[in-house]
Design a protein around this motif. Structure first.
Motif, PDB file in Angstrom:
ATOM      1  N   UNK A 155       0.838  -1.193   0.000  1.00  0.00           N
ATOM      2  CA  UNK A 155       0.000   0.000   0.000  1.00  0.00           C
ATOM      3  C   UNK A 155       0.875   1.246   0.000  1.00  0.00           C
ATOM      4  N   UNK A 156       0.470   2.227  -0.817  1.00  0.00           N
ATOM      5  CA  UNK A 156       1.142   3.530  -0.831  1.00  0.00           C
ATOM      6  C   UNK A 156       0.155   4.585  -0.362  1.00  0.00           C
ATOM      7  N   UNK A 157       0.633   5.520   0.439  1.00  0.00           N
ATOM      8  CA  UNK A 157      -0.237   6.580   0.934  1.00  0.00           C
ATOM      9  C   UNK A 157       0.548   7.874   1.095  1.00  0.00           C
ATOM     10  N   UNK A 158      -0.083   9.006   0.776  1.00  0.00           N
ATOM     11  CA  UNK A 158       0.603  10.274   0.986  1.00  0.00           C
ATOM     12  C   UNK A 158      -0.012  11.443   0.257  1.00  0.00           C
ATOM     13  N   UNK A 159       0.658  12.565   0.358  1.00  0.00           N
ATOM     14  CA  UNK A 159       0.161  13.839  -0.168  1.00  0.00           C
ATOM     15  C   UNK A 159       0.784  14.215  -1.508  1.00  0.00           C
ATOM     16  N   UNK A 160       1.627  13.350  -2.047  1.00  0.00           N
ATOM     17  CA  UNK A 160       2.280  13.632  -3.334  1.00  0.00           C
ATOM     18  C   UNK A 160       1.483  13.006  -4.470  1.00  0.00           C
ATOM     19  N   UNK A 161       1.364  13.742  -5.577  1.00  0.00           N
ATOM     20  CA  UNK A 161       0.641  13.209  -6.723  1.00  0.00           C
ATOM     21  C   UNK A 161       1.367  12.003  -7.317  1.00  0.00           C
ATOM     22  N   UNK A 162       2.603  12.216  -7.766  1.00  0.00           N
ATOM     23  CA  UNK A 162       3.308  11.133  -8.447  1.00  0.00           C
ATOM     24  C   UNK A 162       3.800  10.058  -7.482  1.00  0.00           C
TER      25      UNK A 162
END
Length: 509
Positions: free
Chosen positions: A281-288
């Motif tokens: 799973x990836x999570x965060x505030x960055x688009x790319x």
């Protein structure tokens, strides 16, 4: 063979070392820029067309060379509508106005607050209008990243559907409409990738930062140039996220993810996407930071923090959670239950068809008819011949020899950079001082003129007072003369009466 020039800090086929990328700033301050460049190269390279990177060079004097060498110029743009990019946008305008070949803008967006007022007048409105007008002289329609940008250009007088259309971010079409997200269930052994932006709300940063203590197989994927320098050498460059005072952000080697060697800085888009295929799973505030896992089929959760990310996550239907719905003590599993990790699949085919429609409207040759799952594109064949660099890990994970080599190379890069910046700042200060001096002289001149005007006003006021007094005196004299004339008239009338009285009496007799 047609040749197309592409705005990119490096070609996906380039294999620059980390220190060379830092020296050249091949990522354009953010490694996410490599992602949409990869998509453009993969989608527009055909058996009849080859692409070259321009390495972010913007010089209007290059117009003749570009006209002679290339058949078209493709300009993928991210959040180009922002104050800091306006000088570059103006140089592009000057260059485009001198070009005789087609110029295509793919994916331009803006950097506005989460709830922007697109009809608000901005200092750079005129610069944006001139740029868009210059591009429309060389192509049929601009491709924009989202609806907010489209509404802004409509406010500037350009018509949606005729002058511009929303196509999203080209990075999402790297593999056409072939996006299939796998399911995931989390436990403490799950491989988690987090990405962050210093500008995010503190509650969001704390939530993301605290995940490093909950999942032993967690990785942090930084994207900014100064973070690249920190990862490479441990000695940050001035400015940016690393030198920020933001709490709950990994901005030094003392941060948990750096201490535990949980940092990976990717040096190419293909290697980034490939690695994300190993993440749960990836999570965060960055688009790319979320595009890479989506392209790899990995579940992701985006946290939009501004209009730039908002319009893109909405257009592509990313699994997303607003920042105001995140609180510090919530669990990642709880957040995962709020989203449908497959939502991004639902819009992909329609969005990709729309992207191809945009390319067709501009007559841009592409690989649409060949872009099916498992089929190698002409660009894939070229990429197979390249040995891509492994992601950059922290300097503290290196052996002594590599550590010494990194420090020395970093010293050789950063010192000239900082000297150049210092010199540049000195020149800027000198230029500002010169401007201030000129303004001061102008102010002194204006002050002298104002003082003269004030003195003139005083003299004028005195003359006016004198004139008023003289006028009053004259009026008084005129009044006295009138009274005297009346008296004389009365006397004459009385005298005339007396003289004619005997005659009047004689008449009576």
């Amino acid at each position: 063979m047609k040749k197309v020039l592409v705005r990119a800090g490096m070609s996906p086929l380039d294999t620059f070392s980390a220190d060379e990328m830092i020296k050249r700033n091949s990522i354009g301050n953010n490694v996410g820029n490599l992602m949409y460049a990869y998509s453009v190269f993969r989608n527009l390279t055909t058996e009849n067309v080859e692409l070259d990177a321009d390495y972010y060079r913007i010089d209007p004097d290059d117009a003749n060379r570009i006209n002679e060498t290339y058949d078209a110029y493709v300009i993928p743009l991210a959040n180009a509508i922002r104050p800091s990019f306006i000088p570059a946008l103006k140089r592009y305008t000057a260059l485009i106005e001198r070009l005789k070949i087609p110029v295509f803008v793919i994916g331009m967006g803006m950097a506005f607050p989460y709830e922007p007022n697109v009809k608000q007048e901005r200092p750079f409105d005129g610069d944006v209008k001139r740029f868009v007008s210059a591009v429309l002289e060389k192509s049929n329609i601009l491709g924009l990243r989202g609806q907010i940008t489209s509404d802004y250009l409509s406010y500037l007088g350009f018509k949606e559907g005729r002058d511009h259309m929303v196509i999203g971010c080209p990075s999402m079409y790297t593999f056409g409409d072939n996006i299939k997200i796998r399911d995931t269930e989390l436990d403490t052994n799950s491989a988690i990738s987090i990405n962050m932006t210093p500008a995010a709300d503190q509650k969001v940063l704390k939530f993301l930062n605290d995940l490093s203590g909950q999942y032993k197989n967690l990785e942090f994927t930084p994207q900014d140039l100064d973070e690249m320098i920190l990862t490479y050498s441990g000695t940050p460059f001035l400015g940016g996220a690393v030198n920020s005072k933001v709490s709950n952000y990994p901005n030094s080697l003392n941060s948990a993810v750096y201490k535990n060697n949980q940092v990976k800085f990717f040096l190419s888009a293909p290697s980034w996407i490939k690695h994300m295929g190993t993440i749960d799973l990836s999570i965060g505030t960055r688009l790319h930071g979320n595009v890479a896992p989506i392209l790899a089929g990995t579940p992701s959760i985006a946290i939009p923090i501004d209009a730039r990310m908002r319009e893109l996550t909405e257009y592509h239907n990313f699994p997303r959670v607003p920042a105001n719905e995140i609180h510090e003590d919530m669990k990642l599993e709880e957040l995962l239950e709020k989203v449908d990790v497959h939502s991004v699949e639902k819009n992909q085919q329609k969005n990709y068809e729309n992207f191809i429609n945009f390319l067709d409207k501009n007559g841009i040759e592409n690989v649409y008819h060949y872009n099916s799952e498992g089929l190698k594109m002409p660009f894939d064949k070229k990429l197979d011949l390249v040995n891509l660099k492994e992601p950059l890990t922290t300097i503290t994970s290196c052996d002594a020899d590599e550590m010494a080599e990194r420090l020395q190379r970093n010293f050789d890069i950063i010192v000239p950079k900082q000297e150049k910046e210092k010199s540049s700042n000195g020149k800027k200060i000198k230029a500002k001082n010169k401007t201030i001096s000129k303004l001061k002289n102008d102010l002194n001149e204006k002050t002298e003129e104002l003082n003269e005007l004030r003195e003139l006003d005083k003299n004028t006021a005195k003359l006016k007072n004198d004139l008023d007094k003289k006028t009053e005196e004259l009026n008084e004299k005129n009044r006295q003369n009138e009274e005297l004339n009346l008296k004389v008239q009365d006397m004459e009338n009385s005298r005339s009466w007396k003289l004619t009285k005997p005659l009047r009496n004689l008449g009576k007799k």
